[in-house]
Design a protein around this motif. Structure first.
Motif, PDB file in Angstrom:
ATOM      1  N   ARG A   1       0.830  -1.193   0.000  1.00 54.49           N
ATOM      2  CA  ARG A   1       0.000   0.000   0.000  1.00 54.49           C
ATOM      3  C   ARG A   1       0.870   1.251   0.000  1.00 54.49           C
ATOM      4  O   ARG A   1       0.601   2.211  -0.714  1.00 54.49           O
ATOM      5  CB  ARG A   1      -0.915   0.015   1.218  1.00 54.49           C
TER       6      ARG A   1
ATOM      7  N   ARG B   1       2.414   1.928  -3.416  1.00 54.06           N
ATOM      8  CA  ARG B   1       1.463   2.408  -4.423  1.00 54.06           C
ATOM      9  C   ARG B   1       1.202   3.886  -4.224  1.00 54.06           C
ATOM     10  O   ARG B   1       0.884   4.314  -3.132  1.00 54.06           O
ATOM     11  CB  ARG B   1       0.123   1.679  -4.309  1.00 54.06           C
ATOM     12  N   GLY B   2       1.324   4.632  -5.293  1.00 56.31           N
ATOM     13  CA  GLY B   2       1.063   6.062  -5.170  1.00 56.31           C
ATOM     14  C   GLY B   2       2.318   6.849  -4.872  1.00 56.31           C
ATOM     15  O   GLY B   2       2.405   8.026  -5.173  1.00 56.31           O
TER      16      GLY B   2
ATOM     17  N   ILE C   1      -0.075   4.286 -10.229  1.00 58.44           N
ATOM     18  CA  ILE C   1      -0.930   3.446 -11.061  1.00 58.44           C
ATOM     19  C   ILE C   1      -2.061   4.297 -11.608  1.00 58.44           C
ATOM     20  O   ILE C   1      -2.799   4.917 -10.844  1.00 58.44           O
ATOM     21  CB  ILE C   1      -1.462   2.248 -10.261  1.00 58.44           C
TER      22      ILE C   1
ATOM     23  N   HIS D   1       0.540   9.200   2.073  1.00 59.46           N
ATOM     24  CA  HIS D   1       1.955   8.843   2.004  1.00 59.46           C
ATOM     25  C   HIS D   1       2.894   9.785   2.732  1.00 59.46           C
ATOM     26  O   HIS D   1       3.869   9.354   3.321  1.00 59.46           O
ATOM     27  CB  HIS D   1       2.388   8.764   0.541  1.00 59.46           C
TER      28      HIS D   1
END
Lengths: 272, 376
Positions: free
Chosen positions: B138, B141-142, B147, B173
């Motif tokens: 998680r 990602r980002g 994505i 994040h």
């Protein structure tokens, strides 16, 4: 999203007005009530309606108008609390189950199916039977009997929202489960839950009064509508107003809430 | 504030092409005078010897993904290897059900349900990816990998402004004040040729056009400076005119933002127009890995890849050539044998014993077919 006050139909205006007036009256009961609701006056029992006692008095000489005013506060206050808790607990559990899926979802489903298979009336009596009658216990019992329905509604909605592109996109960009539930899923539940809440206050007030009537809920000498109806029930053949006034006080706000709840559920359904 | 992906190489002078290329650092988001090197400069700075090896942004080695179904163990992706160099655009193409999506989703913990088993190794900027640690996936990602979701219209929450979506991703994040996130968001949008980013940020998704939303989506994915962007079927749900726009947008990413790109699509024509390298996937195998230039020059060797090229729509009166039969279902393509065999018109008897090892037939050109064996 929310219709303008002026655009609402007349019946909603009337209902809102009645509810507002009754809410104000009950909140200001300490100021406007002509008598103390629990003081017993043996010399003045079962008095007919008069200027001094507009609704008459009950078998213990207590002013029925004052008792009604205080009773709205108690019955609808507790109903409001139960409805809030029900909606909050129900949607929290439903959304969590839907989002997590798997085992958590299975457990919630089994528990809710199991408790739905018991009639909620019996279920409440069962719980109160264990815990003993009393205001706190009836709150807990009704909450336990009702949350399931709202958990199911919330779960269904949340499942639908979870499949939406923006939830998938949020997952792709690394938003955690809490973020997704708070940012994306709860806002989608709001309209549905507000409608449910409006209808729920009324039905909860009815069942709360019902259980008090049966002696399972609020205990005397508190002024509570169900209790007052129960008192009046014994004397219905000779002193019908003792039951009439509290019944009216219970029916009017519930009817208003239902009309409003119906209107909003239609309104939002037509918007979608 | 500069966000820089953790990269196992010394960081040189900020701003120089070398440093930028080495650190994958063109991601300096708020540095207004950032010099973004061209691909040639970057390649020069990295040096050719680093390219195939560990200097890759993403390198996947023999990744296999199995699906457990009751007592069965079905292999969905088998021994797939993939390398994406800095600022490289790599395409992954193949039919639906070929395992493309499962392949990339498995890398970033996006396979739903507990019935998946992922084996093999993958490194994102030299750092091994943990396929089972959901929290680590998680977090990457980002941030480390962006994505780009498929559908621009549906990927925005209708009750929140575009700005809220940027904020959400950033706050998942990094812990920085909203003004700085705002600056990053505007900067990221501006890099994707969005005029007046501030106005776009304050509008709701339904007030924006599909093209703008597509840009906003890419801008969100690219905001935190990922070294790699993944776009799964970016052109599937858009109409033809927008498709062209999307493709040029993706192409410009390399220059504007400096990320590598993994482009996943069944649309060979679209991918060919953008990608440097193509990986053709069939039946869970990457059957051919080839530079786009070689593909255009007709150097494809795998029968499936060759057929795929012939099956592109053209302006001619000839009937479009198609491949007879249907792609094998998941159950039909179990076991280590060529999944294309039943449909192949160049098959030989020895094909049935072939265990799908890959043959290198040229620079960066690998084929999983017996036909290519002699030419290695």
């Amino acid at each position: 999203m929310i219709p303008k006050l002026r655009a609402l139909p007349v019946r909603i205006h009337i209902c809102l007005g009645v509810l507002l007036a009754m809410a104000l009256a009950s909140l200001l009961a300490g100021v406007i009530a002509p008598h103390d609701p629990v003081t017993i006056d043996i010399k003045n029992t079962l008095a007919p309606m008069s200027w001094d006692y507009p609704f008459g008095t009950d078998q213990l000489g207590r002013c029925l108008l004052s008792r009604c005013l205080y009773a709205i506060r108690l019955t609808f206050g507790v109903a409001l609390l139960i409805a809030l808790l029900t909606i909050a607990v129900g949607s929290a559990i439903g959304v969590t189950a839907a989002y997590l899926g798997g085992l958590a979802d299975q457990i919630v489903r089994i528990v809710s199916d199991a408790s739905l298979s018991i009639p909620s009336m019996i279920f409440v009596i069962l719980i109160v039977g264990f815990l003993g009658p009393g205001t706190e216990n009836i709150i807990l019992a009704i909450l336990l009997a009702q949350w399931v329905w709202y958990a199911r509604v919330a779960r269904g909605l949340a499942l639908r929202i979870t499949s939406y592109g923006y939830v998938r996109a949020a997952k792709l960009s690394g938003t955690g489960p809490v973020g997704i539930i708070v940012w994306h899923i709860f806002p989608g539940l709001v309209t549905q839950m507000v409608t449910q809440f409006t209808l729920l206050i009324g039905s909860t007030a009815l069942s709360l009064a019902g259980f008090s009537f049966l002696g399972l809920g609020v205990q005397p000498p508190s002024a509570e509508l169900g209790l007052m109806i129960s008192d009046g029930c014994e004397l219905i053949q000779t002193h019908a107003w003792m039951m009439f006034w509290p019944s009216l006080t219970l029916i009017i706000p519930v009817a208003c809430l239902n009309v409003i709840g119906d209107y909003f559920s239609d309104y939002w359904r037509s918007k979608q | 504030m500069t966000l820089r992906p953790s990269y196992p190489y010394p960081i040189g002078e900020t701003g120089s092409p070398e440093a930028a290329a080495l650190t994958g650092q063109p991601l300096a988001l708020t540095g207004a005078t950032m010099v973004v090197p061209t691909l040639e400069e970057a390649e020069e700075a990295i040096g050719p010897e680093l390219r195939p090896g560990q200097g890759n942004v993403l390198s996947v080695k023999a990744l296999s993904v199995d699906l457990l179904e009751r007592s069965d163990r079905l292999t969905v992706v088998r021994e797939a290897s993939l390398e994406i160099g800095p600022r490289e655009i790599v395409g992954l193409i193949g039919e639906s059900g070929g395992g493309k999506s499962v392949f990339w989703r498995s890398l970033f913990g996006l396979l739903r349900g507990a019935n998946w088993r992922v084996a093999g190794e993958a490194f994102l900027m030299g750092k091994p990816l943990n396929f089972t640690d959901e929290e680590a996936s998680r977090k990457s990602r980002g941030r480390e990998v962006g994505i780009v979701p498929q559908d621009p219209m549906g990927s925005f929450d209708p009750v929140r402004t575009i700005w809220n979506h940027f904020l959400e991703t950033a706050q998942a994040h990094v812990d920085i004040p909203a003004q700085e996130i705002r600056a990053m968001a505007e900067d990221s949008l501006a890099k994707l040729y969005v005029d007046n980013p501030g106005r776009i940020l304050d509008s709701y998704p339904f007030q924006c056009s599909g093209g703008t939303l597509q840009r906003a989506m890419v801008a969100i994915s690219a905001m935190l400076g990922p070294a790699l962007l993944i776009a799964d079927e970016p052109t599937t749900s858009v109409d033809v005119t927008v498709r062209l726009e999307v493709l040029s947008l993706l192409k410009s990413l390399r220059e504007r933002i400096g990320t590598s790109l993994l482009l996943i699509s069944h649309d060979l024509k679209a991918v060919m127009s953008v990608a440097d390298e193509l990986n053709v996937m069939y039946g869970g195998y990457i059957v051919e890995r080839i530079k786009t230039g070689d593909l255009v020059a007709g150097k494809a060797q795998h029968p499936y890849a060759k057929k795929l090229i012939k099956a592109r729509p053209r302006f001619s009166r000839e009937r479009l050539e198609s491949i007879p039969g249907a792609p094998p279902s998941l159950r039909e393509r179990q076991g280590e044998r060529c999944p294309f065999l039943p449909r192949c018109d160049q098959s030989r008897p020895s094909c049935s014993d072939y265990a799908m090892e890959a043959f290198r037939v040229g620079q960066g050109h690998f084929v999983r077919c017996l036909l290519a064996k002699g030419e290695a």
